[in-house]
Design a protein around this motif. Structure first.
Motif, PDB file in Angstrom:
ATOM      1  N   PHE A   6       9.904  88.312 -15.294  1.00 61.55           N
ATOM      2  CA  PHE A   6       9.284  89.185 -16.290  1.00 61.55           C
ATOM      3  C   PHE A   6       8.043  88.518 -16.878  1.00 61.55           C
ATOM      4  CE2 PHE A   6       8.970  90.977 -20.631  1.00 61.55           C
ATOM      5  CZ  PHE A   6       8.927  92.332 -20.322  1.00 61.55           C
ATOM      6  N   ARG A   7       8.153  87.220 -17.185  1.00 62.77           N
ATOM      7  CA  ARG A   7       7.051  86.501 -17.828  1.00 62.77           C
ATOM      8  C   ARG A   7       5.914  86.167 -16.875  1.00 62.77           C
ATOM      9  NH1 ARG A   7       5.407  81.159 -19.039  1.00 62.77           N
ATOM     10  NH2 ARG A   7       7.029  80.290 -17.704  1.00 62.77           N
ATOM     11  N   LYS A   8       6.253  85.779 -15.649  1.00 60.74           N
ATOM     12  CA  LYS A   8       5.224  85.302 -14.727  1.00 60.74           C
ATOM     13  C   LYS A   8       4.680  86.387 -13.795  1.00 60.74           C
ATOM     14  CE  LYS A   8       6.993  80.556 -14.578  1.00 60.74           C
ATOM     15  NZ  LYS A   8       7.529  79.485 -13.696  1.00 60.74           N
ATOM     16  N   ASP A   9       5.480  87.404 -13.536  1.00 60.74           N
ATOM     17  CA  ASP A   9       5.051  88.455 -12.618  1.00 60.74           C
ATOM     18  C   ASP A   9       4.709  89.761 -13.327  1.00 60.74           C
ATOM     19  OD1 ASP A   9       5.345  87.246  -9.892  1.00 60.74           O
ATOM     20  OD2 ASP A   9       7.411  86.969 -10.546  1.00 60.74           O
ATOM     21  N   TYR A  10       5.693  90.302 -14.035  1.00 62.90           N
ATOM     22  CA  TYR A  10       5.524  91.637 -14.600  1.00 62.90           C
ATOM     23  C   TYR A  10       4.462  91.693 -15.699  1.00 62.90           C
ATOM     24  CZ  TYR A  10       6.691  96.185 -16.605  1.00 62.90           C
ATOM     25  OH  TYR A  10       6.630  97.468 -17.071  1.00 62.90           O
ATOM     26  N   LEU A  11       4.597  90.865 -16.725  1.00 60.69           N
ATOM     27  CA  LEU A  11       3.685  90.948 -17.875  1.00 60.69           C
ATOM     28  C   LEU A  11       2.220  90.690 -17.517  1.00 60.69           C
ATOM     29  CD1 LEU A  11       5.766  89.356 -20.784  1.00 60.69           C
ATOM     30  CD2 LEU A  11       5.263  91.773 -20.371  1.00 60.69           C
ATOM     31  N   PRO A  12       1.897  89.603 -16.788  1.00 62.56           N
ATOM     32  CA  PRO A  12       0.477  89.387 -16.499  1.00 62.56           C
ATOM     33  C   PRO A  12      -0.120  90.446 -15.582  1.00 62.56           C
ATOM     34  CG  PRO A  12       1.839  87.745 -15.392  1.00 62.56           C
ATOM     35  CD  PRO A  12       2.726  88.470 -16.341  1.00 62.56           C
ATOM     36  N   ALA A  13       0.649  90.945 -14.613  1.00 60.06           N
ATOM     37  CA  ALA A  13       0.133  92.002 -13.731  1.00 60.06           C
ATOM     38  C   ALA A  13      -0.129  93.275 -14.525  1.00 60.06           C
ATOM     39  CB  ALA A  13       1.125  92.267 -12.592  1.00 60.06           C
ATOM     40  N   ARG A  15      14.799  95.684 -18.273  1.00 63.65           N
ATOM     41  CA  ARG A  15      14.858  97.150 -18.285  1.00 63.65           C
ATOM     42  C   ARG A  15      14.589  97.691 -19.679  1.00 63.65           C
ATOM     43  NH1 ARG A  15      19.383  95.753 -15.014  1.00 63.65           N
ATOM     44  NH2 ARG A  15      19.066  96.325 -12.818  1.00 63.65           N
ATOM     45  N   LYS A  16      15.173  97.046 -20.681  1.00 62.38           N
ATOM     46  CA  LYS A  16      14.966  97.485 -22.067  1.00 62.38           C
ATOM     47  C   LYS A  16      13.501  97.375 -22.462  1.00 62.38           C
ATOM     48  CE  LYS A  16      19.626  96.232 -23.595  1.00 62.38           C
ATOM     49  NZ  LYS A  16      20.451  95.258 -24.369  1.00 62.38           N
ATOM     50  N   ALA A  17      12.803  96.391 -21.854  1.00 63.65           N
ATOM     51  CA  ALA A  17      11.379  96.198 -22.157  1.00 63.65           C
ATOM     52  C   ALA A  17      10.493  97.128 -21.335  1.00 63.65           C
ATOM     53  CB  ALA A  17      10.989  94.752 -21.903  1.00 63.65           C
ATOM     54  N   GLY A  18      11.109  97.956 -20.486  1.00 66.01           N
ATOM     55  CA  GLY A  18      10.342  98.949 -19.736  1.00 66.01           C
ATOM     56  C   GLY A  18      10.030  98.611 -18.303  1.00 66.01           C
ATOM     57  N   ALA A  19      10.514  97.473 -17.815  1.00 66.40           N
ATOM     58  CA  ALA A  19      10.218  97.073 -16.439  1.00 66.40           C
ATOM     59  C   ALA A  19      11.153  97.782 -15.452  1.00 66.40           C
ATOM     60  CB  ALA A  19      10.345  95.569 -16.282  1.00 66.40           C
ATOM     61  N   ALA A  50       3.626  97.348 -11.556  1.00 65.24           N
ATOM     62  CA  ALA A  50       4.481  96.181 -11.317  1.00 65.24           C
ATOM     63  C   ALA A  50       5.946  96.584 -11.378  1.00 65.24           C
ATOM     64  CB  ALA A  50       4.198  95.087 -12.342  1.00 65.24           C
ATOM     65  N   LEU A  51       6.751  95.878 -10.602  1.00 66.34           N
ATOM     66  CA  LEU A  51       8.199  96.044 -10.650  1.00 66.34           C
ATOM     67  C   LEU A  51       8.847  94.698 -10.354  1.00 66.34           C
ATOM     68  CD1 LEU A  51       9.411  96.072  -7.484  1.00 66.34           C
ATOM     69  CD2 LEU A  51       8.350  98.328  -7.504  1.00 66.34           C
ATOM     70  N   LEU A  52      10.117  94.596 -10.684  1.00 71.83           N
ATOM     71  CA  LEU A  52      10.835  93.337 -10.525  1.00 71.83           C
ATOM     72  C   LEU A  52      12.048  93.507  -9.618  1.00 71.83           C
ATOM     73  CD1 LEU A  52      10.790  92.103 -14.234  1.00 71.83           C
ATOM     74  CD2 LEU A  52       9.412  91.206 -12.351  1.00 71.83           C
ATOM     75  N   LEU A  53      12.385  92.430  -8.913  1.00 76.93           N
ATOM     76  CA  LEU A  53      13.605  92.376  -8.128  1.00 76.93           C
ATOM     77  C   LEU A  53      14.647  91.554  -8.879  1.00 76.93           C
ATOM     78  CD1 LEU A  53      12.533  91.761  -4.406  1.00 76.93           C
ATOM     79  CD2 LEU A  53      12.703  93.912  -5.670  1.00 76.93           C
ATOM     80  N   ASP A  54      15.877  92.013  -8.835  1.00 76.73           N
ATOM     81  CA  ASP A  54      16.995  91.269  -9.403  1.00 76.73           C
ATOM     82  C   ASP A  54      17.986  91.016  -8.276  1.00 76.73           C
ATOM     83  OD1 ASP A  54      18.910  90.126 -11.060  1.00 76.73           O
ATOM     84  OD2 ASP A  54      19.786  92.069 -11.583  1.00 76.73           O
ATOM     85  N   ARG A  55      17.656  90.050  -7.427  1.00 75.61           N
ATOM     86  CA  ARG A  55      18.483  89.773  -6.243  1.00 75.61           C
ATOM     87  C   ARG A  55      19.792  89.069  -6.595  1.00 75.61           C
ATOM     88  NH1 ARG A  55      16.225  90.749  -1.292  1.00 75.61           N
ATOM     89  NH2 ARG A  55      13.959  90.714  -1.019  1.00 75.61           N
ATOM     90  N   PHE A  56      19.827  88.388  -7.736  1.00 77.44           N
ATOM     91  CA  PHE A  56      20.985  87.555  -8.060  1.00 77.44           C
ATOM     92  C   PHE A  56      21.782  88.069  -9.261  1.00 77.44           C
ATOM     93  CE2 PHE A  56      17.727  84.821  -6.115  1.00 77.44           C
ATOM     94  CZ  PHE A  56      18.412  84.453  -4.965  1.00 77.44           C
ATOM     95  N   LYS A  57      21.527  89.342  -9.631  1.00 79.44           N
ATOM     96  CA  LYS A  57      22.259  89.956 -10.746  1.00 79.44           C
ATOM     97  C   LYS A  57      22.188  89.096 -12.022  1.00 79.44           C
ATOM     98  CE  LYS A  57      25.541  92.693  -7.980  1.00 79.44           C
ATOM     99  NZ  LYS A  57      24.485  93.108  -7.121  1.00 79.44           N
ATOM    100  N   THR A  58      20.987  88.718 -12.382  1.00 85.67           N
ATOM    101  CA  THR A  58      20.801  87.895 -13.580  1.00 85.67           C
ATOM    102  C   THR A  58      21.005  88.726 -14.841  1.00 85.67           C
ATOM    103  OG1 THR A  58      19.171  86.647 -14.865  1.00 85.67           O
ATOM    104  CG2 THR A  58      18.306  88.323 -13.416  1.00 85.67           C
ATOM    105  N   PRO A  59      21.625  88.152 -15.861  1.00 84.18           N
ATOM    106  CA  PRO A  59      21.792  88.863 -17.140  1.00 84.18           C
ATOM    107  C   PRO A  59      20.461  89.271 -17.763  1.00 84.18           C
ATOM    108  CG  PRO A  59      23.233  86.943 -17.061  1.00 84.18           C
ATOM    109  CD  PRO A  59      22.323  86.849 -15.876  1.00 84.18           C
ATOM    110  N   ASP A  60      19.385  88.528 -17.433  1.00 85.88           N
ATOM    111  CA  ASP A  60      18.068  88.837 -17.988  1.00 85.88           C
ATOM    112  C   ASP A  60      17.572  90.212 -17.563  1.00 85.88           C
ATOM    113  OD1 ASP A  60      17.958  86.381 -19.211  1.00 85.88           O
ATOM    114  OD2 ASP A  60      16.790  85.430 -17.625  1.00 85.88           O
ATOM    115  N   ALA A  61      18.077  90.728 -16.454  1.00 83.66           N
ATOM    116  CA  ALA A  61      17.597  92.010 -15.935  1.00 83.66           C
ATOM    117  C   ALA A  61      17.796  93.144 -16.938  1.00 83.66           C
ATOM    118  CB  ALA A  61      18.279  92.336 -14.612  1.00 83.66           C
TER     119      ALA A  61
END
Length: 257
Positions: free
Chosen positions: A200-207, A229-233, A214-225
């Protein structure tokens, strides 16, 4: 008409998005030590030692020593030596040199990495649609020159251009690295480009700050995901699901990215 037809370029992160580390850091440090007749270092201590050593090197000599004109091998040698010392292993110079050479060679090969099975099919599919693919990564030159080709991810067949922090001297989350990608792609407008990453910090926000989709992958089911989503990604489990999205004809979905 698919969403992909509305784009002129797609940029993709590498580690965590296209590939992942295989095994643990301690596996490779242990193998290197055993190869010179020494006991296997403690995994937990090595992990903590490396984490702190790497953070300090990245802070003092960012982009793998680019601005300081520090050779890549010197940057890593300093980092690895400090990792061992922090873990409680202060080897003599000759012994450390033997261990380090093995570690440096291992991480300069494809051995510690595994490619996600959907990575190459996705990259080839995007390029087959006439859309150039750029890689944007906080990585050193060996990713471009050695590691990715060894994994079968080649410039000209899977990707068109790359922006690697160790080569360019700028790293995520600095938006400048994305500006460089847009320039390298052919000066495409940000709104014509989609970036795919796993941070989210290095890919989504700066892009997004530049106006890119921009979109994000959650390949490892991280709790951060959930927070992403709540932040709109938009968050997807893999590249296969992203391909399904891009094949969709719902243009409103692109506006949400």
């Amino acid at each position: 008409m698919s969403l992909l037809s509305k784009l002129r370029c797609i940029t993709v992160d590498v580690t965590g998005t296209l590939l992942a580390y295989k095994g643990e850091l301690g596996d490779y440090y242990c193998m290197a030590a055993k190869a010179v007749g020494l006991p296997c270092p403690d995994y937990k201590r090595m992990h903590e030692g490396f984490k702190h050593a790497y953070t300090e090197m990245a802070t003092n000599y960012p982009c793998f020593g680019h601005a300081a004109k520090m050779p890549n091998i010197v940057w890593w040698k300093t980092c690895v030596r400090d990792s061992f010392i922090r873990a409680g292993y202060d080897y003599d110079e000759e012994t450390f040199e033997k261990i380090f050479r093995r570690i440096y060679a291992s991480f300069g090969s494809s051995a510690p990495y595994v490619l996600f099975p959907d990575s190459v099919p996705f990259l080839r599919w995007v390029r087959s649609q006439g859309i150039p693919v750029g890689l944007v990564s906080n990585a050193e030159y060996r990713y471009q020159d050695v590691i990715l080709p060894a994994l079968g991810v080649n410039q000209g067949s899977e990707w068109d251009f790359g922006v690697f922090s160790g080569i360019e001297g700028v790293e995520k989350p600095n938006p400048r690295i994305y500006e460089m990608a847009l320039e390298r792609a052919g000066n495409f407008a940000p709104e014509e480009t989609l970036h795919i990453g796993d941070s989210f910090r290095k890919d989504y926000l700066p892009a997004k700050s530049l106006g890119m989709h921009a979109l994000l992958l959650d390949r490892f089911k991280t709790p951060d995901a959930d927070n992403w989503r709540k932040a709109g990604a938009p968050v997807f489990p893999d590249l296969a699901s992203v391909q399904d999205l891009l094949n969709s004809g719902n243009i409103d979905l692109l506006k949400e990215l």
